[in-house]
Structures are given as C-alpha cells and as structure tokens.
Design a protein around this motif. Sequence first.
Motif, PDB file in Angstrom:
ATOM      1  N   VAL A 281       3.737 -51.568 -55.358  1.00  0.00           N
ATOM      2  CA  VAL A 281       4.754 -50.638 -55.874  1.00  0.00           C
ATOM      3  C   VAL A 281       6.006 -50.774 -55.018  1.00  0.00           C
ATOM      4  O   VAL A 281       5.932 -50.796 -53.784  1.00  0.00           O
ATOM      5  CB  VAL A 281       4.247 -49.180 -55.837  1.00  0.00           C
ATOM      6  CG1 VAL A 281       5.299 -48.235 -56.409  1.00  0.00           C
ATOM      7  CG2 VAL A 281       2.929 -49.043 -56.610  1.00  0.00           C
ATOM      8  N   MET A 282       7.152 -50.862 -55.694  1.00  0.00           N
ATOM      9  CA  MET A 282       8.440 -50.908 -54.997  1.00  0.00           C
ATOM     10  C   MET A 282       9.228 -49.643 -55.279  1.00  0.00           C
ATOM     11  O   MET A 282       9.138 -49.066 -56.368  1.00  0.00           O
ATOM     12  CB  MET A 282       9.262 -52.114 -55.458  1.00  0.00           C
ATOM     13  CG  MET A 282       8.728 -53.428 -54.983  1.00  0.00           C
ATOM     14  SD  MET A 282       9.897 -54.765 -55.292  1.00  0.00           S
ATOM     15  CE  MET A 282      11.113 -54.437 -53.994  1.00  0.00           C
ATOM     16  N   ALA A 283      10.028 -49.240 -54.311  1.00  0.00           N
ATOM     17  CA  ALA A 283      10.995 -48.167 -54.514  1.00  0.00           C
ATOM     18  C   ALA A 283      12.176 -48.457 -53.600  1.00  0.00           C
ATOM     19  O   ALA A 283      11.988 -48.802 -52.423  1.00  0.00           O
ATOM     20  CB  ALA A 283      10.380 -46.808 -54.155  1.00  0.00           C
ATOM     21  N   GLN A 284      13.365 -48.404 -54.175  1.00  0.00           N
ATOM     22  CA  GLN A 284      14.609 -48.603 -53.416  1.00  0.00           C
ATOM     23  C   GLN A 284      14.568 -49.834 -52.506  1.00  0.00           C
ATOM     24  O   GLN A 284      14.905 -49.771 -51.314  1.00  0.00           O
ATOM     25  CB  GLN A 284      14.915 -47.352 -52.603  1.00  0.00           C
ATOM     26  CG  GLN A 284      15.132 -46.148 -53.524  1.00  0.00           C
ATOM     27  CD  GLN A 284      15.482 -44.890 -52.773  1.00  0.00           C
ATOM     28  OE1 GLN A 284      15.024 -44.660 -51.652  1.00  0.00           O
ATOM     29  NE2 GLN A 284      16.293 -44.054 -53.402  1.00  0.00           N
ATOM     30  N   GLY A 285      14.144 -50.934 -53.091  1.00  0.00           N
ATOM     31  CA  GLY A 285      14.195 -52.208 -52.380  1.00  0.00           C
ATOM     32  C   GLY A 285      13.098 -52.416 -51.348  1.00  0.00           C
ATOM     33  O   GLY A 285      13.125 -53.406 -50.601  1.00  0.00           O
TER      34      GLY A 285
ATOM     35  N   GLN B  83      -0.882 -43.323 -53.311  1.00  0.00           N
ATOM     36  CA  GLN B  83      -0.553 -42.638 -52.054  1.00  0.00           C
ATOM     37  C   GLN B  83       0.916 -42.213 -51.993  1.00  0.00           C
ATOM     38  O   GLN B  83       1.229 -41.130 -51.548  1.00  0.00           O
ATOM     39  CB  GLN B  83      -0.834 -43.576 -50.866  1.00  0.00           C
ATOM     40  CG  GLN B  83      -2.256 -44.092 -50.830  1.00  0.00           C
ATOM     41  CD  GLN B  83      -3.243 -43.013 -50.420  1.00  0.00           C
ATOM     42  OE1 GLN B  83      -3.151 -42.478 -49.336  1.00  0.00           O
ATOM     43  NE2 GLN B  83      -4.172 -42.683 -51.305  1.00  0.00           N
ATOM     44  N   HIS B  84       1.804 -43.085 -52.416  1.00  0.00           N
ATOM     45  CA  HIS B  84       3.237 -42.807 -52.284  1.00  0.00           C
ATOM     46  C   HIS B  84       3.717 -41.955 -53.459  1.00  0.00           C
ATOM     47  O   HIS B  84       3.194 -42.076 -54.579  1.00  0.00           O
ATOM     48  CB  HIS B  84       4.001 -44.147 -52.239  1.00  0.00           C
ATOM     49  CG  HIS B  84       5.424 -43.999 -51.820  1.00  0.00           C
ATOM     50  ND1 HIS B  84       6.426 -43.715 -52.710  1.00  0.00           N
ATOM     51  CD2 HIS B  84       6.004 -44.090 -50.603  1.00  0.00           C
ATOM     52  CE1 HIS B  84       7.580 -43.639 -52.052  1.00  0.00           C
ATOM     53  NE2 HIS B  84       7.354 -43.867 -50.773  1.00  0.00           N
ATOM     54  N   ALA B  85       4.722 -41.112 -53.222  1.00  0.00           N
ATOM     55  CA  ALA B  85       5.217 -40.217 -54.276  1.00  0.00           C
ATOM     56  C   ALA B  85       5.656 -41.005 -55.524  1.00  0.00           C
ATOM     57  O   ALA B  85       5.382 -40.589 -56.668  1.00  0.00           O
ATOM     58  CB  ALA B  85       6.383 -39.392 -53.744  1.00  0.00           C
ATOM     59  N   VAL B  86       6.301 -42.142 -55.308  1.00  0.00           N
ATOM     60  CA  VAL B  86       6.763 -42.945 -56.455  1.00  0.00           C
ATOM     61  C   VAL B  86       5.570 -43.491 -57.244  1.00  0.00           C
ATOM     62  O   VAL B  86       5.555 -43.469 -58.476  1.00  0.00           O
ATOM     63  CB  VAL B  86       7.690 -44.095 -55.972  1.00  0.00           C
ATOM     64  CG1 VAL B  86       7.926 -45.113 -57.070  1.00  0.00           C
ATOM     65  CG2 VAL B  86       9.018 -43.522 -55.493  1.00  0.00           C
ATOM     66  N   SER B  87       4.533 -43.945 -56.523  1.00  0.00           N
ATOM     67  CA  SER B  87       3.326 -44.455 -57.203  1.00  0.00           C
ATOM     68  C   SER B  87       2.693 -43.340 -58.027  1.00  0.00           C
ATOM     69  O   SER B  87       2.254 -43.566 -59.161  1.00  0.00           O
ATOM     70  CB  SER B  87       2.298 -44.973 -56.203  1.00  0.00           C
ATOM     71  OG  SER B  87       2.901 -45.744 -55.213  1.00  0.00           O
ATOM     72  N   CYS B  88       2.647 -42.115 -57.446  1.00  0.00           N
ATOM     73  CA  CYS B  88       2.036 -40.969 -58.164  1.00  0.00           C
ATOM     74  C   CYS B  88       2.801 -40.711 -59.456  1.00  0.00           C
ATOM     75  O   CYS B  88       2.190 -40.520 -60.524  1.00  0.00           O
ATOM     76  CB  CYS B  88       2.056 -39.715 -57.291  1.00  0.00           C
ATOM     77  SG  CYS B  88       1.002 -39.847 -55.837  1.00  0.00           S
TER      78      CYS B  88
END
Length: 284
Positions: free
Chosen positions: A240-244, A260-265
């Motif tokens: 999963v990527m977020a903001q580069g 685990q990460h908020a973006v993944s959720c």
Amino acid sequence: MTATRRLWFSRQTPRHEAPSSEPDTPVLEALRISCHAPQDTATRLLDTVSLALHAGERVGLTGPSGSGKSTLLRALLALQPLSQGEIRVQGRVIMPGSVRALRWFRQQVQYVPQAAAASINPHHSIDAVLREPLHCLGRPPATSADIAALLDNVELPRRVLQQRAGALSGGQAQRVAIARALLIRPRLLLADEPTSGLDLATRDVMLALLERLMSEYHMGLLMASHDIGAMTRLCSRGVVMAQGKVVEDRPMAALIAAPQHAVSCQLMDAARGDSASMSAFPLY
Ligand SMILES: Nc1ncnc2c1ncn2[C@@H]1O[C@H](COP(=O)(O)OP(=O)(O)OP(=O)(O)O)[C@@H](O)[C@H]1O
Ligand SMILES: [Mg+2]
C-alpha cells in the motif's frame, strides 16, 4: 497447453542468465528511492521507497489516486530520474544512460502501461507493433507462427494483425500491450491498472488471462491497481502506498484481514462496500 503454444515456447530465445548466482537475489529491487517533480523540485513524488520483487512473486500495489503507484512503476523501469537511491535488476545496479544495461534490463522486466491504447503507435499495424520490441532489443525477429501462437495465447483474433490501434476496443488494446510484453519472455511483468476501464465481464476474462499467463510463462507480476478483488485473486503479497511512501507491505491475506495503516483500512473498507468486487472475490 496447445501444440501451437508449445511451439512458440520452444522457439524463444532463452532468458539472459542472472549476473548474481545468489538464489534469493530479487529480480527487481528499489533501494530507498526518492524522486521529485521535474518542474518543481520541492514536490517529492516518491519518498525513500524500498521494494524487492523475487522470481515468480505476484505483488499487488495499491493506494489512493495520486499516491505514487505509476511513478513507482516508472522508477522501477528506470524511466523516472531519481534524486536518491538505486534500482537493481538481479543484483545489478541500473545506471541511467547505459544503453547496454537498459537493453538487458528490458529483457528481464516488461511493462503494460496504465493507458495501454495510448502506448500503441496509431500509425503502425498491430503486426508491426508486436514485432518492434524484439527489433529494438536486437533479438531475432518473431516468426509468423510465433505471432499467431501468441495471439492465441492472449485470446485475440488473428485479424487484429492488419488493424491499427484506433480499431481496437479497450480490452483488445490491453491484450496487445500484454502480448507485446510477453514476446520478450520477461522474468517480471509490471502492469499498471490492467483492469481499469473494462466492464465487469471483460475484467474477469482479463484476470483469468493474466492468471494463466503468469503460470505458463513462469513470470512474476507487479500490478498497480485500485481493484482489491483483482489483487486478491492474482497476488500473494500486497503493498500500500500513500503520499509517495510505501506504508504497508504484507502477505495479501494478512493485509485484507487486518490492515494496519489508516490508508489501508480505508481502502479495504471501501472494497468491502463495493458489491461488485465483493461478490466476485469475497475478502473473507
Ligand atoms: N511529471 C510529473 N510532474 C509533476 N507531478 C507529477 C508528475 N508525475 C506524477 N506527478 C504527481 O505525482 C503524484 C503521483 O502520481 P501517480 O500517477 O504516480 O499516482 P497514482 O498512484 O498512479 O495515481 P492513479 O491511481 O490515479 O493512477 C500525483 O500527485 C501526480 O500529480
Ligand atoms: Mg497510476
């Protein structure tokens, strides 16, 4: 496998041997890479990203729109200037500007871009489009039997050979882009959103095709996608990527069951709410 497919395999040039004899050397690896927007060096597109892809691995790369998935694929293909870090192919650092190294690299790693139709020269017949990469790489030309068997393999009718890109549907253009990549017999295929823009039925056919081709050609896959159902079906590992940045990199089942990460959720919640994706590929 049909007789024509076997014939096609037997005529292919063997892959270049790996320069590293270490069995666990990744086929392709990004080591702490960063890059910036060309016109705006203050904007970081990738931020110290590391990612290793081993032989035969199938990895899904997801993240919100603009998170840097396509930029990472371009960087992995040495198409994106880096401000930090390096790309290694089978342990060998790829130096920008080295034509010889890039030629060798292209035989290991091939690419199906996000806008497949736009990547096909509209002035050339599909026959010429399919033959061009082997010519550019200095490899022996494909025979007509090779091309015919390849078309069978990606389930395209032979008549497309005389057509031009403008006459193809989106799904056909995707298949031409996949066929063009397969003709090189790479060890790894990078596919950017291979199911986007396809209706649900064509998407399912495309996924089945990719699944079959990965096994038959013994290739690894890095697939950038918003389609979590497609990733679940094809990939054993999810990134999963977020903001580069890469914010999560785990086995696919673990990513889906307990992100685990908020973006993944958020992404997994959105996929669970997507009835089409859920009905075809339940996440639990
Ligand atoms: N050449 C460029 N110049 C400036 N900004 C760029 C350039 N290429 C990409 N970007 C920016 O980098 C960010 C990441 O873009 P990228 O296309 O990699 O995202 P993505 O995750 O593939 O998005 P999508 O899911 O919509 O395909 C975006 O904010 C985009 O605007
Ligand atoms: Mg993209």
